[in-house]
Design an enzyme around this catalytic site. Structure first.
Site, mmCIF file in Angstrom:
data_model
loop_
_atom_site.group_PDB
_atom_site.id
_atom_site.type_symbol
_atom_site.label_atom_id
_atom_site.label_comp_id
_atom_site.label_asym_id
_atom_site.label_seq_id
_atom_site.Cartn_x
_atom_site.Cartn_y
_atom_site.Cartn_z
ATOM 1 N N CYS A 115 0.821 -1.225 0.000
ATOM 2 C CA CYS A 115 0.000 0.000 0.000
ATOM 3 C C CYS A 115 0.846 1.263 0.000
ATOM 4 O O CYS A 115 0.425 2.293 -0.509
ATOM 5 C CB CYS A 115 -0.932 0.017 1.204
ATOM 6 S SG CYS A 115 -1.996 -1.416 1.222
ATOM 7 N N HIS A 261 -3.676 7.171 0.931
ATOM 8 C CA HIS A 261 -3.868 5.843 0.344
ATOM 9 C C HIS A 261 -5.313 5.427 0.618
ATOM 10 O O HIS A 261 -5.811 5.577 1.734
ATOM 11 C CB HIS A 261 -2.889 4.849 0.975
ATOM 12 C CG HIS A 261 -3.291 3.429 0.766
ATOM 13 N ND1 HIS A 261 -3.551 2.920 -0.479
ATOM 14 C CD2 HIS A 261 -3.508 2.414 1.644
ATOM 15 C CE1 HIS A 261 -3.907 1.654 -0.357
ATOM 16 N NE2 HIS A 261 -3.890 1.321 0.921
ATOM 17 N N ASN A 291 -9.810 -0.493 -2.894
ATOM 18 C CA ASN A 291 -8.408 -0.299 -2.524
ATOM 19 C C ASN A 291 -7.533 -0.869 -3.639
ATOM 20 O O ASN A 291 -7.486 -2.080 -3.827
ATOM 21 C CB ASN A 291 -8.166 -1.033 -1.196
ATOM 22 C CG ASN A 291 -6.729 -0.955 -0.725
ATOM 23 O OD1 ASN A 291 -5.836 -0.575 -1.466
ATOM 24 N ND2 ASN A 291 -6.507 -1.331 0.525
HETATM 25 O O1 UT7 Z 1 -4.603 -1.049 2.425
HETATM 26 C C1 UT7 Z 1 -3.739 -1.608 3.373
HETATM 27 C C2 UT7 Z 1 -4.152 -1.320 4.741
HETATM 28 N N1 UT7 Z 1 -5.470 -1.846 4.997
HETATM 29 C C3 UT7 Z 1 -6.252 -1.259 5.866
HETATM 30 O O2 UT7 Z 1 -5.887 -0.240 6.405
HETATM 31 C C4 UT7 Z 1 -7.561 -1.907 6.188
HETATM 32 C C5 UT7 Z 1 -7.838 -1.848 7.662
HETATM 33 N N2 UT7 Z 1 -8.994 -2.601 8.112
HETATM 34 C C6 UT7 Z 1 -10.246 -2.363 7.686
HETATM 35 O O3 UT7 Z 1 -10.463 -1.540 6.815
HETATM 36 C C7 UT7 Z 1 -11.397 -3.078 8.367
HETATM 37 O O4 UT7 Z 1 -10.907 -3.765 9.487
HETATM 38 C C8 UT7 Z 1 -12.152 -4.064 7.428
HETATM 39 C C9 UT7 Z 1 -12.938 -3.290 6.392
HETATM 40 C C10 UT7 Z 1 -11.176 -5.010 6.763
HETATM 41 C C11 UT7 Z 1 -13.141 -4.901 8.241
HETATM 42 O O5 UT7 Z 1 -14.031 -4.073 8.942
HETATM 43 P P1 UT7 Z 1 -14.311 -4.303 10.500
HETATM 44 O O6 UT7 Z 1 -15.242 -3.258 10.893
HETATM 45 O O7 UT7 Z 1 -12.985 -4.372 11.204
HETATM 46 O O8 UT7 Z 1 -15.054 -5.696 10.512
HETATM 47 P P2 UT7 Z 1 -14.624 -7.108 11.179
HETATM 48 O O9 UT7 Z 1 -13.506 -7.728 10.427
HETATM 49 O O10 UT7 Z 1 -14.447 -6.913 12.645
HETATM 50 O O11 UT7 Z 1 -15.915 -7.965 10.946
HETATM 51 C C12 UT7 Z 1 -17.158 -7.674 11.601
HETATM 52 C C13 UT7 Z 1 -18.176 -8.716 11.212
HETATM 53 C C14 UT7 Z 1 -17.709 -10.157 11.427
HETATM 54 O O12 UT7 Z 1 -18.838 -10.908 11.829
HETATM 55 P P3 UT7 Z 1 -19.065 -11.263 13.393
HETATM 56 O O13 UT7 Z 1 -17.846 -12.006 13.821
HETATM 57 O O14 UT7 Z 1 -19.207 -9.923 14.088
HETATM 58 O O15 UT7 Z 1 -20.309 -12.067 13.367
HETATM 59 C C15 UT7 Z 1 -17.288 -10.601 10.051
HETATM 60 O O16 UT7 Z 1 -17.394 -11.991 9.872
HETATM 61 O O17 UT7 Z 1 -18.479 -8.621 9.813
HETATM 62 C C16 UT7 Z 1 -18.299 -9.887 9.180
HETATM 63 N N3 UT7 Z 1 -17.822 -9.658 7.807
HETATM 64 C C17 UT7 Z 1 -18.629 -9.427 6.776
HETATM 65 N N4 UT7 Z 1 -19.966 -9.365 6.655
HETATM 66 C C18 UT7 Z 1 -20.476 -9.095 5.454
HETATM 67 C C19 UT7 Z 1 -16.536 -9.603 7.389
HETATM 68 N N5 UT7 Z 1 -16.500 -9.338 6.067
HETATM 69 C C20 UT7 Z 1 -17.796 -9.221 5.661
HETATM 70 C C21 UT7 Z 1 -18.386 -8.947 4.422
HETATM 71 N N6 UT7 Z 1 -19.740 -8.895 4.361
HETATM 72 N N7 UT7 Z 1 -17.656 -8.714 3.306
#
Ligand code: UT7
Length: 334
Positions: A115, A261, A291
């Site tokens: 990134c 980014h 991204n």
């Molecule tokens: O570019 C390089 C650097 N990258 C970044 O800076 C990215 C940093 N991280 C993020 O942007 C976020 O952490 C994400 C967008 C990747 C994820 O968002 P989050 O708010 O941290 O969600 P999470 O991973 O904690 O997931 C929350 C819930 C989970 O379900 P439970 O365990 O609460 O039941 C996941 O299983 O959302 C679920 N989930 C989804 N649901 C629907 C994960 N992916 C999806 C999806 N659709 N695509």
């Protein structure tokens, strides 16, 4: 010592638009979740059968950047290509550009910094120009993510985020050292390499092993500890912007345009609030492209410039954070 300035910008994204709704047909996800957590509405994914690859898209963006710089391909002295999704494990995409653009046998370097790849690439190019070794350097960021993603529910937390695309710029010698790139700031922390990683193929996990493991082996899909990466991103983004401002005796009020980014709209908005910037002072396009990793800053910079949002004399700040971890910033007097 010379300064370097951007004299031409170009971008290319594949035509094929993939909406959040399209993804919900492939995996258990939905538009509301993706928009709320990431800000992404759609992304571009290369269609099967298309000629596009990271190098091909990079070449398309590069041709536009060179034309807009008023130079020709024969005026370019060096190529720096940032990507984590090269066409080949080796050689890198830089040499493909030298061939595709029918350039003389100039040097070509690939930067593998994910990134923050474009920020690193720009910094490398800047050093070559500062020392007087080269006059015009072509800098490219391009990614072909879509073919390497796990497009099942298993991979949904990663695969909905990434998009394909490319951007390029020509960096040229600037005699006036109050203009152009004022400083660049680069960092890494390899301790967290496993928080955002594609493990295979690697020399330690090579083809026969992968073939034997078949579907059970998910090490060839990107893995991300999303929340851990998010928390580190907001801290490092802020630090490295402050470092750049301090180096140039600037305050946050001096920022005219911030191009982050495009990792997650929530990260960009957090930084915007922290630095007290208005909507007009921050450029985001993750809504349209997702991204695109090493391509994201240069696609955004190109669009901001095309839309007339950057004027001569503006202080432009670029900043990135990602896998490695690596992060960095660039302070530019446009
Ligand atoms: O570019 C390089 C650097 N990258 C970044 O800076 C990215 C940093 N991280 C993020 O942007 C976020 O952490 C994400 C967008 C990747 C994820 O968002 P989050 O708010 O941290 O969600 P999470 O991973 O904690 O997931 C929350 C819930 C989970 O379900 P439970 O365990 O609460 O039941 C996941 O299983 O959302 C679920 N989930 C989804 N649901 C629907 C994960 N992916 C999806 C999806 N659709 N695509």
């Amino acid at each position: 010592m010379y300064n370097s300035k951007i004299t031409g910008l170009g971008k290319y994204v594949p035509e094929n638009v993939v909406t959040n709704h399209d993804l919900s047909k492939l995996m258990d996800t939905n538009d509301a979740w993706i928009q709320e957590r990431t800000g992404i509405e759609e992304r571009r994914w290369i269609k099967e059968g298309s000629e596009d690859t990271s190098a091909v898209m990079g070449a398309k963006a590069a041709r536009i950047a060179i034309e807009r710089s008023g130079l020709t391909k024969d005026d370019i002295d060096f190529i720096v290509f940032a990507t984590l999704s090269p066409d080949y494990y080796f050689p890198g995409c830089g040499v493909q550009i030298q061939d595709m653009l029918d350039m003389p046998t100039i040097g070509a370097l690939d930067v593998r910094n994910q990134c923050s790849g474009f920020v690193y690439a720009l910094s490398v190019a800047d050093q070559f120009i500062k020392t007087g070794m080269y006059k015009n350097v072509l800098v490219i960021g391009a990614e072909y993510h879509s073919n390497g993603l796990d497009k099942t529910t298993r991979g949904r937390s990663v695969s909905v985020i990434f998009g394909d695309g490319a951007g390029a710029c020509v960096l040229s010698r600037e005699e006036d050292n109050t203009k152009g790139i004022l400083s660049t700031h680069l960092h890494s922390q390899g301790k967290y390499a496993d928080k955002l990683i594609v493990e295979s193929p690697s020399i330690g996990h090579w083809v026969p092993e992968i073939l034997n493991a078949k579907d059970q082996d998910i090490s060839y899909f990107p893995y991300m500890d999303g929340q851990f990466v998010f928390k580190n991103a907001v801290v490092r983004f802020s630090e490295v912007i402050m470092e750049g401002l301090a180096k140039n005796n600037m305050q946050k009020e001096d920022i005219d345009m911030f191009i982050p980014h495009q990792a997650n709209l929530r990260i960009s908005q957090f930084i915007q609030r922290k630095f007290g910037l208005t909507d007009d002072q921050v450029f985001n396009n993750i809504q349209k492209y997702g991204n695109t990793t090493a391509a994201s800053i240069i696609i955004a910079l190109t669009e901001a410039w095309e839309e007339g949002k950057i004027k001569a004399g503006d202080n432009v700040v670029l900043a990135a954070f990602g896998s490695g971890f690596t992060w960095g910033s660039v302070i530019i007097k446009w």
